[in-house]
Design a protein around this motif. Sequence first.
Motif, PDB file in Angstrom:
ATOM      1  N   VAL A  80      -6.515  -2.601   7.065  1.00 21.97           N
ATOM      2  CA  VAL A  80      -5.274  -3.091   7.670  1.00 21.97           C
ATOM      3  C   VAL A  80      -5.607  -3.513   9.101  1.00 21.97           C
ATOM      4  N   PRO A  81      -5.693  -4.816   9.384  1.00 19.71           N
ATOM      5  CA  PRO A  81      -6.015  -5.250  10.750  1.00 19.71           C
ATOM      6  C   PRO A  81      -5.024  -4.676  11.764  1.00 19.71           C
ATOM      7  N   GLY A  82      -5.554  -4.043  12.791  1.00 20.75           N
ATOM      8  CA  GLY A  82      -4.702  -3.436  13.798  1.00 20.75           C
ATOM      9  C   GLY A  82      -4.153  -2.076  13.418  1.00 20.75           C
ATOM     10  N   GLY A  83      -4.351  -1.665  12.185  1.00 17.36           N
ATOM     11  CA  GLY A  83      -3.891  -0.353  11.733  1.00 17.36           C
ATOM     12  C   GLY A  83      -2.499  -0.393  11.139  1.00 17.36           C
ATOM     13  N   LYS A  84      -2.243   0.507  10.234  1.00 13.71           N
ATOM     14  CA  LYS A  84      -0.931   0.578   9.597  1.00 13.71           C
ATOM     15  C   LYS A  84       0.126   1.003  10.610  1.00 13.71           C
ATOM     16  N   ALA A  85       1.356   0.645  10.337  1.00 16.23           N
ATOM     17  CA  ALA A  85       2.452   1.003  11.231  1.00 16.23           C
ATOM     18  C   ALA A  85       2.682   2.509  11.215  1.00 16.23           C
ATOM     19  N   PRO A  86       3.040   3.112  12.358  1.00 19.27           N
ATOM     20  CA  PRO A  86       3.326   4.554  12.388  1.00 19.27           C
ATOM     21  C   PRO A  86       4.405   4.916  11.366  1.00 19.27           C
ATOM     22  N   GLY A  87       4.173   6.008  10.670  1.00 14.31           N
ATOM     23  CA  GLY A  87       5.127   6.454   9.667  1.00 14.31           C
ATOM     24  C   GLY A  87       4.921   5.848   8.299  1.00 14.31           C
ATOM     25  N   THR A  88       4.090   4.814   8.220  1.00 14.83           N
ATOM     26  CA  THR A  88       3.797   4.202   6.929  1.00 14.83           C
ATOM     27  C   THR A  88       2.786   5.063   6.181  1.00 14.83           C
ATOM     28  N   PRO A  89       3.045   5.410   4.939  1.00 15.22           N
ATOM     29  CA  PRO A  89       2.089   6.260   4.220  1.00 15.22           C
ATOM     30  C   PRO A  89       0.778   5.528   3.947  1.00 15.22           C
ATOM     31  N   PHE A  90      -0.286   6.303   3.839  1.00 13.67           N
ATOM     32  CA  PHE A  90      -1.573   5.735   3.460  1.00 13.67           C
ATOM     33  C   PHE A  90      -1.528   5.274   2.009  1.00 13.67           C
ATOM     34  N   ARG A  91      -2.252   4.210   1.744  1.00 12.22           N
ATOM     35  CA  ARG A  91      -2.405   3.779   0.362  1.00 12.22           C
ATOM     36  C   ARG A  91      -3.218   4.834  -0.381  1.00 12.22           C
ATOM     37  N   PRO A  92      -2.756   5.289  -1.533  1.00 13.28           N
ATOM     38  CA  PRO A  92      -3.470   6.377  -2.217  1.00 13.28           C
ATOM     39  C   PRO A  92      -4.805   5.919  -2.790  1.00 13.28           C
ATOM     40  N   VAL A  93      -5.704   6.876  -2.896  1.00 14.29           N
ATOM     41  CA  VAL A  93      -7.001   6.665  -3.539  1.00 14.29           C
ATOM     42  C   VAL A  93      -6.969   7.377  -4.887  1.00 14.29           C
ATOM     43  N   PRO A  94      -7.337   6.710  -5.968  1.00 20.71           N
ATOM     44  CA  PRO A  94      -7.311   7.371  -7.281  1.00 20.71           C
ATOM     45  C   PRO A  94      -8.203   8.601  -7.308  1.00 20.71           C
ATOM     46  N   ARG A  95      -7.845   9.544  -8.152  1.00 18.76           N
ATOM     47  CA  ARG A  95      -8.669  10.732  -8.324  1.00 18.76           C
ATOM     48  C   ARG A  95      -9.819  10.428  -9.274  1.00 18.76           C
ATOM     49  N   HIS A  96     -10.934  11.106  -9.027  1.00 21.79           N
ATOM     50  CA  HIS A  96     -12.087  10.935  -9.905  1.00 21.79           C
ATOM     51  C   HIS A  96     -11.823  11.592 -11.256  1.00 21.79           C
ATOM     52  N   SER A  97     -12.416  11.009 -12.268  1.00 18.55           N
ATOM     53  CA  SER A  97     -12.306  11.523 -13.629  1.00 18.55           C
ATOM     54  C   SER A  97     -13.646  11.305 -14.317  1.00 18.55           C
ATOM     55  N   LEU A  98     -13.718  11.658 -15.596  1.00 15.26           N
ATOM     56  CA  LEU A  98     -14.955  11.433 -16.337  1.00 15.26           C
ATOM     57  C   LEU A  98     -15.252   9.951 -16.501  1.00 15.26           C
ATOM     58  N   ARG A  99     -14.224   9.119 -16.445  1.00 15.65           N
ATOM     59  CA  ARG A  99     -14.406   7.672 -16.573  1.00 15.65           C
ATOM     60  C   ARG A  99     -13.628   6.977 -15.459  1.00 15.65           C
ATOM     61  N   PRO A 100     -14.141   7.037 -14.239  1.00 14.42           N
ATOM     62  CA  PRO A 100     -13.413   6.446 -13.111  1.00 14.42           C
ATOM     63  C   PRO A 100     -13.369   4.926 -13.214  1.00 14.42           C
ATOM     64  N   GLY A 101     -12.318   4.350 -12.664  1.00 16.42           N
ATOM     65  CA  GLY A 101     -12.196   2.902 -12.655  1.00 16.42           C
ATOM     66  C   GLY A 101     -13.234   2.255 -11.755  1.00 16.42           C
ATOM     67  N   ARG A 102     -13.471   0.985 -11.983  1.00 13.23           N
ATOM     68  CA  ARG A 102     -14.501   0.267 -11.228  1.00 13.23           C
ATOM     69  C   ARG A 102     -14.187   0.236  -9.731  1.00 13.23           C
ATOM     70  N   ALA A 103     -12.899   0.156  -9.378  1.00 12.69           N
ATOM     71  CA  ALA A 103     -12.531   0.118  -7.962  1.00 12.69           C
ATOM     72  C   ALA A 103     -12.876   1.431  -7.267  1.00 12.69           C
ATOM     73  N   LEU A 104     -12.654   2.560  -7.941  1.00  8.86           N
ATOM     74  CA  LEU A 104     -12.982   3.853  -7.345  1.00  8.86           C
ATOM     75  C   LEU A 104     -14.491   4.037  -7.242  1.00  8.86           C
TER      76      LEU A 104
END
Length: 258
Positions: A80-104
């Motif tokens: 996020v250029p300049g950083g996210k706005a105060p109070g805006t939640p972070f975008r979640p990161v998926p949890r690892h599993s036995l078959r994680p997605g390519r993005a993770l």
Amino acid sequence: MNGAGLPRIIQGGMGVAVSDWRLARAVSRRGQLGGVSGTAIDLVCARRLQLGDPGGHLRRALAHFPIPEMAQQVLRTFHVPGGKAPGTPFRPVPRHSLRPGRALVALTIVANFAEVYLAKEGHEGRVGVNYLRKIELPIPFACYGALLAGADHILMGAGNPAELPALLDRLAAHRPVTLPVRVQGATSADGDTRVAFDPASLWPTPPPALRRPRFEAIVTGGTDLAAVRHLTAAHPAGYTAGYTAADILAYLLAYLLR
């Protein structure tokens, strides 16, 4: 370093973003082994990018990542250029599993690469990365990212890391790996549970040669050391002794009662 070329001091713990690249770099530049914590570094990287990447350190590291499209994917998703706005939640990161997605998988590899790259930047000292065996699902991907950045040592405790030497051998050769995963409540009828990873599948071109880092098993007592030594899959370059407060009190009590 001592006369054998081994460090007198190994810095680094498992604290998330405590043993970070700045601390490891400072120790390594003074001739000792600086270690970064690899614990949850994918989440740390994603949040640093969403805070705007102050100083541009992550973006500088990712400019050197050897698979540019993978690095760009992570930047497009989280920066996020300049950083996210105060109070805006972070975008979640998926949890690892036995078959994680390519993005993770991409985020985990890129994040570990960046942390090690920044710790090694601008000097010739040794840098290691410390992982927890009990946080096992990310291990193959995390180690591969560290290898791509030229990590000199992989350290692991919090469980029996007997499979790691062979896993590092295969990752350094870009060969497929599997890592046994302990599943609470599972029985023999459930079969063998493993997380699998084929690093060669990530590359659009033939991958470069990688240097296999030294592996250091972190042991907390005679029982752990005996367990690692007696498993034929384990060939650590060394052992690092770790002691808890309970260990120290037990040794002190034994000394006083002898």
